[in-house]
Design a protein around this motif. Structure first.
Motif, PDB file in Angstrom:
ATOM      1  N   LEU A 150       0.406  -1.274   0.028  1.00  0.00           N
ATOM      2  CA  LEU A 150      -0.130  -0.087   0.622  1.00  0.00           C
ATOM      3  C   LEU A 150       0.723   1.335  -0.101  1.00  0.00           C
ATOM      4  N   MET A 151       0.802   1.999  -1.145  1.00  0.00           N
ATOM      5  CA  MET A 151       1.086   3.358  -1.211  1.00  0.00           C
ATOM      6  C   MET A 151       0.047   4.352  -0.772  1.00  0.00           C
ATOM      7  N   LYS A 152       0.295   5.770  -0.693  1.00  0.00           N
ATOM      8  CA  LYS A 152      -1.043   6.648  -0.274  1.00  0.00           C
ATOM      9  C   LYS A 152      -0.184   8.006  -1.196  1.00  0.00           C
ATOM     10  N   ILE A 153      -0.840   8.384  -1.806  1.00  0.00           N
ATOM     11  CA  ILE A 153      -0.540   9.532  -3.038  1.00  0.00           C
ATOM     12  C   ILE A 153      -1.264  10.676  -2.651  1.00  0.00           C
ATOM     13  N   GLU A 154      -0.673  11.539  -2.830  1.00  0.00           N
ATOM     14  CA  GLU A 154      -1.429  12.731  -3.326  1.00  0.00           C
ATOM     15  C   GLU A 154      -2.564  12.600  -4.989  1.00  0.00           C
ATOM     16  N   ALA A 155      -2.150  11.759  -5.477  1.00  0.00           N
ATOM     17  CA  ALA A 155      -2.404  10.838  -7.186  1.00  0.00           C
ATOM     18  C   ALA A 155      -2.013  11.119  -7.633  1.00  0.00           C
ATOM     19  N   LEU A 156      -1.812  10.437  -8.640  1.00  0.00           N
ATOM     20  CA  LEU A 156      -1.480   9.249  -9.314  1.00  0.00           C
ATOM     21  C   LEU A 156      -0.226  10.751 -10.446  1.00  0.00           C
ATOM     22  N   PRO A 157       0.687   9.920 -10.116  1.00  0.00           N
ATOM     23  CA  PRO A 157       1.817  10.991 -11.183  1.00  0.00           C
ATOM     24  C   PRO A 157       2.048  10.452 -12.746  1.00  0.00           C
ATOM     25  N   LYS A 158       1.894  12.109 -13.484  1.00  0.00           N
ATOM     26  CA  LYS A 158       2.028  12.201 -14.848  1.00  0.00           C
ATOM     27  C   LYS A 158       3.305  10.751 -15.347  1.00  0.00           C
ATOM     28  N   SER A 159       3.676  10.667 -16.559  1.00  0.00           N
ATOM     29  CA  SER A 159       4.310  10.104 -17.611  1.00  0.00           C
ATOM     30  C   SER A 159       6.105  10.938 -16.998  1.00  0.00           C
ATOM     31  N   GLY A 160       6.342  10.252 -16.281  1.00  0.00           N
ATOM     32  CA  GLY A 160       8.106  11.047 -16.659  1.00  0.00           C
ATOM     33  C   GLY A 160       8.549  11.442 -14.811  1.00  0.00           C
ATOM     34  N   GLU A 161       7.149  11.978 -13.842  1.00  0.00           N
ATOM     35  CA  GLU A 161       7.047  12.293 -12.801  1.00  0.00           C
ATOM     36  C   GLU A 161       7.306  11.376 -12.024  1.00  0.00           C
ATOM     37  N   ASP A 162       7.809  12.273 -11.033  1.00  0.00           N
ATOM     38  CA  ASP A 162       8.020  11.328 -10.157  1.00  0.00           C
ATOM     39  C   ASP A 162       7.353  11.769  -7.310  1.00  0.00           C
ATOM     40  N   VAL A 163       5.905  11.129  -7.340  1.00  0.00           N
ATOM     41  CA  VAL A 163       5.938  11.457  -6.368  1.00  0.00           C
ATOM     42  C   VAL A 163       6.841  11.417  -5.192  1.00  0.00           C
ATOM     43  N   LEU A 164       6.606  11.433  -3.546  1.00  0.00           N
ATOM     44  CA  LEU A 164       6.472  10.804  -3.169  1.00  0.00           C
ATOM     45  C   LEU A 164       5.038  10.434  -2.233  1.00  0.00           C
ATOM     46  N   CYS A 165       5.436   9.114  -1.359  1.00  0.00           N
ATOM     47  CA  CYS A 165       4.290   8.960  -0.682  1.00  0.00           C
ATOM     48  C   CYS A 165       3.969   9.082   0.723  1.00  0.00           C
ATOM     49  N   SER A 166       2.760   9.313   1.299  1.00  0.00           N
ATOM     50  CA  SER A 166       3.234   9.596   2.745  1.00  0.00           C
ATOM     51  C   SER A 166       2.936   8.954   3.560  1.00  0.00           C
ATOM     52  N   GLU A 167       2.074   7.475   3.392  1.00  0.00           N
ATOM     53  CA  GLU A 167       2.465   6.099   3.719  1.00  0.00           C
ATOM     54  C   GLU A 167       2.499   5.151   2.621  1.00  0.00           C
ATOM     55  N   SER A 168       3.043   4.224   3.761  1.00  0.00           N
ATOM     56  CA  SER A 168       2.861   2.971   2.893  1.00  0.00           C
ATOM     57  C   SER A 168       2.956   1.729   3.784  1.00  0.00           C
ATOM     58  N   GLY A 169       3.256   0.266   3.755  1.00  0.00           N
ATOM     59  CA  GLY A 169       2.349  -1.452   4.402  1.00  0.00           C
ATOM     60  C   GLY A 169       2.456  -1.827   3.067  1.00  0.00           C
ATOM     61  N   ILE A 170       2.621  -2.779   3.907  1.00  0.00           N
ATOM     62  CA  ILE A 170       2.763  -4.415   3.299  1.00  0.00           C
ATOM     63  C   ILE A 170       1.614  -4.861   4.290  1.00  0.00           C
ATOM     64  N   VAL A 171       0.016  -5.849   3.771  1.00  0.00           N
ATOM     65  CA  VAL A 171      -0.672  -6.245   3.751  1.00  0.00           C
ATOM     66  C   VAL A 171      -0.951  -7.854   3.080  1.00  0.00           C
ATOM     67  N   ILE A 172      -1.786  -8.762   3.630  1.00  0.00           N
ATOM     68  CA  ILE A 172      -2.195  -9.914   2.722  1.00  0.00           C
ATOM     69  C   ILE A 172      -3.355  -8.798   2.081  1.00  0.00           C
ATOM     70  N   GLY A 173      -3.235  -9.531   1.133  1.00  0.00           N
ATOM     71  CA  GLY A 173      -4.859  -9.404  -0.029  1.00  0.00           C
ATOM     72  C   GLY A 173      -5.164  -9.961  -0.766  1.00  0.00           C
ATOM     73  N   GLY A 174      -5.605  -9.768  -1.860  1.00  0.00           N
ATOM     74  CA  GLY A 174      -5.864 -10.688  -3.087  1.00  0.00           C
ATOM     75  C   GLY A 174      -7.459 -11.478  -2.794  1.00  0.00           C
ATOM     76  N   CYS A 175      -8.043 -10.496  -3.867  1.00  0.00           N
ATOM     77  CA  CYS A 175      -9.707 -11.237  -3.495  1.00  0.00           C
ATOM     78  C   CYS A 175     -10.258 -12.279  -2.885  1.00  0.00           C
ATOM     79  N   ALA A 176      -9.747 -13.126  -3.339  1.00  0.00           N
ATOM     80  CA  ALA A 176     -10.763 -14.295  -2.698  1.00  0.00           C
ATOM     81  C   ALA A 176     -10.466 -14.350  -0.615  1.00  0.00           C
ATOM     82  N   TYR A 177      -8.707 -13.751  -0.701  1.00  0.00           N
ATOM     83  CA  TYR A 177      -8.612 -13.858   0.581  1.00  0.00           C
ATOM     84  C   TYR A 177      -9.718 -12.757   1.932  1.00  0.00           C
ATOM     85  N   ASN A 178      -9.694 -11.630   0.522  1.00  0.00           N
ATOM     86  CA  ASN A 178     -10.607 -10.539   1.379  1.00  0.00           C
ATOM     87  C   ASN A 178     -12.232 -10.797   1.419  1.00  0.00           C
ATOM     88  N   ALA A 179     -12.616 -11.790  -0.192  1.00  0.00           N
ATOM     89  CA  ALA A 179     -13.812 -12.116   0.380  1.00  0.00           C
ATOM     90  C   ALA A 179     -14.314 -13.081   1.562  1.00  0.00           C
TER      91      ALA A 179
END
Length: 318
Positions: free
Chosen positions: A14-43
């Motif tokens: 997971l990466m929180k950003i203000e908005a998706l970057p344009k092609s060639g643009e750099d952005v910093l994320c304000s928060e990040s983390g790693i979790v277990i997901g996947g559609c079946a796991y979530n359901a």
């Protein structure tokens, strides 16, 4: 009888950003983390929170990601039904914008390579319903899952194709439609698929087969119902959820909430629909429950929610 939840458990970065970057643009994320997901796991997590009996059928491979997934599945009390050491599990980069909208970049691993022999090894006598996620039928595992489902037409199939709906092989999609699944998708997926299914003929004002491509959601659900012959559920975000079963379009209003991120919203929604139906609720009541569950899930960060927080959030979203 239980529900068999077929699909993936994978790593969500997971990466929180203000908005998706344009092609060639750099952005910093304000928060990040790693979790277990996947559609079946979530359901499956939603089914657990609703205390609806279900088994999670996800392949676990060999590698660092697989080790993390195996540890989490064991912690949650899931049996590992499929173990294959040929490759690692995959991961998904979840870019969450300030609005809560999310964009996924998925790198598939063992969960994208389903084999029929894996599924044939399961004891299907204990299940009366099957959930299948779209990502696992998009690609090399699709034919195996499609053929397997054709042998279990006596079960109630729930199919959530997700955003890859237009990338699923047409023959595999026909196999799945032939077992009359309850179809669960969002508005964009429904419109994109029904339009793509009938590409216009230059000499024809309609589609390739004379069908006029869907112009609104009613056209789309009618087309989908004509192919499955079963309930079609389409989520519309804050506009609620519509469902169609051959007569008229029914609308179930959404539940107001504060959106933190929308990761897992659709997965939790179909999980709650299944849980409601299994508990004997009617179709509208099950969808009403699902709208509450989805509102609870999007009010927290990440795709899943623990039981204590789930019950608290459900009380808040009455």
């Amino acid at each position: 009888m239980k529900t068999l939840v077929v699909g993936a458990a994978m790593i969500d970065m997971l990466m929180k950003i203000e908005a998706l970057p344009k092609s060639g643009e750099d952005v910093l994320c304000s928060e990040s983390g790693i979790v277990i997901g996947g559609c079946a796991y979530n359901a499956a997590n939603t089914l657990r929170n609703l205390e609806s009996a279900a088994d999670l059928c996800v392949p676990v491979g060999k590698g660092p990601y697989a080790d993390m997934i195996r540890s989490e599945l064991e912690r949650c009390g899931y049996d590992i039904l499929i173990q294959d050491d040929s490759q690692d599990n995959g991961y998904c980069l979840d870019l969450v914008e300030a609005t809560g909208e999310r964009t996924f970049i998925t790198a598939q691993g063992i969960e994208g390579a389903f084999q029929k022999k894996w599924l044939d090894s399961l004891d299907m006598d204990q299940y009366d319903s099957i959930y299948v996620a779209g990502y696992q039928v998009c690609g090399q595992g699709g034919q195996a899952i499609g053929e397997w489902l054709c042998g279990h037409g006596d079960k109630q199939i729930f199919f959530a194709p997700g955003p890859v709906i237009c990338s699923i092989d047409a023959a595999v999609m026909e196999q799945i439609f032939s077992v009359h699944p309850i179809l669960h998708l969002n508005e964009k997926e429904a419109m994109d698929f029904t339009r793509a299914s009938h590409q216009p003929d230059p000499g024809n004002s309609g589609g390739a087969d004379g069908y006029v491509p869907a112009e609104d959601i009613l056209d789309a659900v009618r087309e989908l119902y004509s192919r499955t012959g079963n309930l079609v559920i389409v989520t519309l975000g804050e506009k609620g959820t519509v469902y169609y079963e051959g007569d008229e379009l029914h609308t179930v209003p959404s539940v107001k909430t504060t959106v933190v991120d929308t990761i897992g919203a659709g997965d939790s929604h179909i999980g709650a629909v299944i849980g409601g139906l299994k508990k004997g609720l009617g179709r509208e009541e099950s969808i009403r429950l699902a709208n509450r569950v989805a509102a609870a899930v999007v009010s927290v960060q990440g795709p899943v929610i623990d039981k204590e927080t789930f019950e608290k959030r459900m009380e808040e979203h009455l």
